[in-house]
Design an enzyme around this catalytic site. Structure first.
Site, PDB file in Angstrom:
ATOM      1  N   ASN A 210       0.909  -1.273  -0.045  1.00 42.26           N
ATOM      2  CA  ASN A 210       0.077  -0.168   0.103  1.00 42.26           C
ATOM      3  C   ASN A 210       0.946   1.112  -0.010  1.00 42.26           C
ATOM      4  O   ASN A 210       2.311   1.202  -0.074  1.00 42.26           O
ATOM      5  CB  ASN A 210      -0.839  -0.061   1.174  1.00 42.26           C
ATOM      6  CG  ASN A 210      -0.163  -0.143   2.504  1.00 42.26           C
ATOM      7  OD1 ASN A 210       0.426   0.905   2.908  1.00 42.26           O
ATOM      8  ND2 ASN A 210      -0.293  -1.153   3.179  1.00 42.26           N
ATOM      9  N   ASP A 305      -4.314  -9.563  12.972  1.00 36.83           N
ATOM     10  CA  ASP A 305      -4.504  -8.272  13.124  1.00 36.83           C
ATOM     11  C   ASP A 305      -3.410  -8.030  14.427  1.00 36.83           C
ATOM     12  O   ASP A 305      -3.799  -8.451  15.715  1.00 36.83           O
ATOM     13  CB  ASP A 305      -5.921  -8.085  13.621  1.00 36.83           C
ATOM     14  CG  ASP A 305      -5.966  -6.591  14.015  1.00 36.83           C
ATOM     15  OD1 ASP A 305      -5.085  -5.989  14.737  1.00 36.83           O
ATOM     16  OD2 ASP A 305      -6.972  -5.998  13.523  1.00 36.83           O
ATOM     17  N   ILE A 306      -2.486  -7.408  14.280  1.00 35.58           N
ATOM     18  CA  ILE A 306      -1.301  -7.369  15.425  1.00 35.58           C
ATOM     19  C   ILE A 306      -1.750  -6.621  16.469  1.00 35.58           C
ATOM     20  O   ILE A 306      -1.573  -7.030  17.614  1.00 35.58           O
ATOM     21  CB  ILE A 306      -0.048  -6.585  14.516  1.00 35.58           C
ATOM     22  CG1 ILE A 306       0.397  -7.437  13.335  1.00 35.58           C
ATOM     23  CG2 ILE A 306       1.158  -6.595  15.637  1.00 35.58           C
ATOM     24  CD1 ILE A 306       1.439  -6.912  12.462  1.00 35.58           C
ATOM     25  N   LYS A 336     -13.528   1.199  15.864  1.00 35.87           N
ATOM     26  CA  LYS A 336     -12.236   0.659  16.022  1.00 35.87           C
ATOM     27  C   LYS A 336     -11.844   0.364  17.318  1.00 35.87           C
ATOM     28  O   LYS A 336     -11.465  -0.557  17.904  1.00 35.87           O
ATOM     29  CB  LYS A 336     -11.551   1.213  14.909  1.00 35.87           C
ATOM     30  CG  LYS A 336     -10.219   0.052  14.400  1.00 35.87           C
ATOM     31  CD  LYS A 336      -9.748   1.094  13.430  1.00 35.87           C
ATOM     32  CE  LYS A 336     -10.519   1.107  12.054  1.00 35.87           C
ATOM     33  NZ  LYS A 336      -9.824   1.566  10.883  1.00 35.87           N
TER      34      LYS A 336
HETATM   35  O1  C5P Z   1      -9.195  -2.412  11.683  1.00 37.49           O
HETATM   36  P1  C5P Z   1      -8.179  -1.658  11.038  1.00 37.49           P
HETATM   37  O2  C5P Z   1      -7.008  -2.575  10.110  1.00 37.49           O
HETATM   38  O3  C5P Z   1      -8.606  -0.329  10.218  1.00 37.49           O
HETATM   39  O4  C5P Z   1      -7.339  -1.011  12.188  1.00 37.49           O
HETATM   40  C1  C5P Z   1      -6.051  -0.226  11.890  1.00 37.49           C
HETATM   41  C2  C5P Z   1      -5.260  -0.327  13.271  1.00 37.49           C
HETATM   42  O5  C5P Z   1      -4.926  -1.597  13.384  1.00 37.49           O
HETATM   43  C3  C5P Z   1      -3.912   0.463  12.840  1.00 37.49           C
HETATM   44  O6  C5P Z   1      -3.642   0.887  14.347  1.00 37.49           O
HETATM   45  C4  C5P Z   1      -3.044  -0.533  12.275  1.00 37.49           C
HETATM   46  O7  C5P Z   1      -1.660  -0.452  12.671  1.00 37.49           O
HETATM   47  C5  C5P Z   1      -3.550  -1.724  13.012  1.00 37.49           C
HETATM   48  N1  C5P Z   1      -3.510  -3.058  12.463  1.00 37.49           N
HETATM   49  C6  C5P Z   1      -2.547  -4.204  12.955  1.00 37.49           C
HETATM   50  N2  C5P Z   1      -2.549  -5.290  12.202  1.00 37.49           N
HETATM   51  C7  C5P Z   1      -3.356  -5.419  11.001  1.00 37.49           C
HETATM   52  C8  C5P Z   1      -4.288  -4.531  10.484  1.00 37.49           C
HETATM   53  C9  C5P Z   1      -4.299  -3.363  11.328  1.00 37.49           C
HETATM   54  O8  C5P Z   1      -1.763  -3.944  13.750  1.00 37.49           O
HETATM   55  N3  C5P Z   1      -3.184  -6.791  10.362  1.00 37.49           N
END
Ligand code: C5P
Length: 396
Positions: A210, A305-306, A336
């Site tokens: 991205n 999702d980290i 969120k």
């Molecule tokens: O739910 P969404 O992806 O929109 O949330 C964004 C937040 O979650 C950001 O802080 C992003 O760094 C974190 N994130 C993450 N791992 C992912 C997707 C998003 O840590 N796979």
């Protein structure tokens, strides 16, 4: 940026070849809003003319203890009264030795002794002079006297040798001075951040990614370090220099980022700024995918999702999430925040695409929405740190 607006700085220049870099430093500090008074040793005037500094700062340059009396003959005292800091750049081995001994045999050493403000020094000398036990003894003495050492760096030296002893670059010194003045709101706290994009391999030469530049995450890492935190930055591929005093771990994919984050725990605060790819190719090809067919279908699988994983741990740090949205910012950011049970979400309204130098930001916490005044990313990062430090200390 006016990061030094209203600050009065005495720039002391001692006699080493790095004195030429002090000209740029004087200019940068002035550009950042500081009032700069330059004081040179006799030796320094052999390398750079006082007139150069006078032209750059628009103020008289002081050299002699005997001829620079001012109205009351007390330049060595008057110059630091009302000053916010004295910065010596370059500080030669001889100057450090005289400083460590508390000598006052020229204007610059005398004003260092008579000052009532912090003293920062940027050593610059041949690597062997730096490594010499006498110099190291002086440096240890100065540190224990409360003097702040900026550098030195390692690298190529004017004498042709390579090693430790190079003065930091002017921009690094100016940044270090700005950092020095920032309130230490996160002193001693361990802050872990993610920043940048992730790259998800399709085959050995192609990735899904991205347009995140990483600038906001890097600005936040810098703002946290300035606030006194121990900062670890897990970064996707970006073209940005590592901020001073930040430990950086480079990764490429979301899976690598997840593993690096978990390995870097425990932390007191976790700030997830990275634009992590939500999906990755389910089965990356072992060899370059050849063109031929009119259409190509990729099968994707969800990435971990980290942030959600870290926030759900029993030893979860204080977690901050980002929400970059092109519409309905408040609704998406707030949902969120609740879904991932975060004390703070930084909402970013993306209007002109990613990668710019400025941002429109609103903070969402349990008390509601807090819009920040528009600004460049570093100014916004410092405002985010101020808000998060307040929440963190209240929660702690
Ligand atoms: O739910 P969404 O992806 O929109 O949330 C964004 C937040 O979650 C950001 O802080 C992003 O760094 C974190 N994130 C993450 N791992 C992912 C997707 C998003 O840590 N796979």
């Amino acid at each position: 940026m006016n990061d030094l607006q209203g600050r009065r700085i005495v720039l002391g220049v001692s006699g080493g070849i790095a004195a030429y870099k002090a000209c740029e430093l004087a200019r940068l500090m002035g550009k950042a809003g500081a009032l700069v008074d330059v004081v040179m040793t006799e030796g320094a005037t052999r390398f750079v003319a006082p007139l150069t500094f006078q032209a750059l700062t628009g103020r008289p340059v002081h050299v002699s203890l005997w001829q620079d009396g001012g109205d009351n003959g007390m330049a060595h005292i008057d110059l630091t009264r009302g000053a916010d800091a004295v910065l010596i750049a370059p500080a030669t081995a001889d100057f450090l030795a005289r400083l460590a001994q508390g000598r006052a045999d020229d204007l610059l050493t005398a004003l260092c002794l008579a000052r009532d403000c912090p003293l920062l020094v940027a050593p610059a000398m041949n690597r062997q002079m730096w490594a010499n036990p006498a110099t190291q003894r002086n440096v240890a003495q100065l540190r224990s006297d409360g003097v702040v050492m900026l550098g030195p760096a390692s690298g190529e030296q004017a004498c042709g040798e390579t090693g430790e002893g190079r003065m930091l670059e002017a921009v690094e010194l100016c940044d270090a001075l700005i950092a020095f003045f920032q309130p230490k709101r996160l002193s001693g706290r361990r802050v872990l951040l993610t920043a940048g994009p992730t790259c998800e391999p399709l085959d050995p030469v192609r990735v899904l990614t991205n347009l995140s530049s990483g600038k906001m995450g890097y600005a936040l890492a810098r703002a946290c370090a300035e606030a006194g935190a121990n900062v670890t930055l897990v970064s996707g591929p970006v073209c940005l220099p590592t901020p001073a005093d930040v430990r950086r771990i480079d990764v490429r994919s979301a899976l690598e980022m997840r593993d690096a984050v978990i390995a870097a725990l425990p932390a007191d605060i976790f700030i997830a700024v990275a634009a992590v790819a939500d999906y990755r190719p389910a089965a990356p090809a072992a060899h370059k995918i050849k063109k031929g067919a009119a259409t190509l279908t990729l099968e994707l699988t969800a990435n971990p999702d980290i942030l959600a994983e870290v926030a759900a741990r029993p030893d979860a740090p204080f977690c901050v999430g980002f929400a970059a949205e092109s519409e309905n910012l408040a609704a998406y950011a707030e949902s969120k925040r609740r879904a991932k049970r975060l004390p703070l979400v930084v909402g970013n309204l993306v209007q002109d695409g990613l990668g710019g130098d400025a941002n429109l930001i609103t903070l969402f916490d349990a008390t509601g929405a807090h819009p920040l005044p528009p600004g460049d990313k570093l100014t916004l990062a410092r405002a985010i740190v101020r808000h998060l430090a307040e929440l963190y200390h209240a929660h702690d």
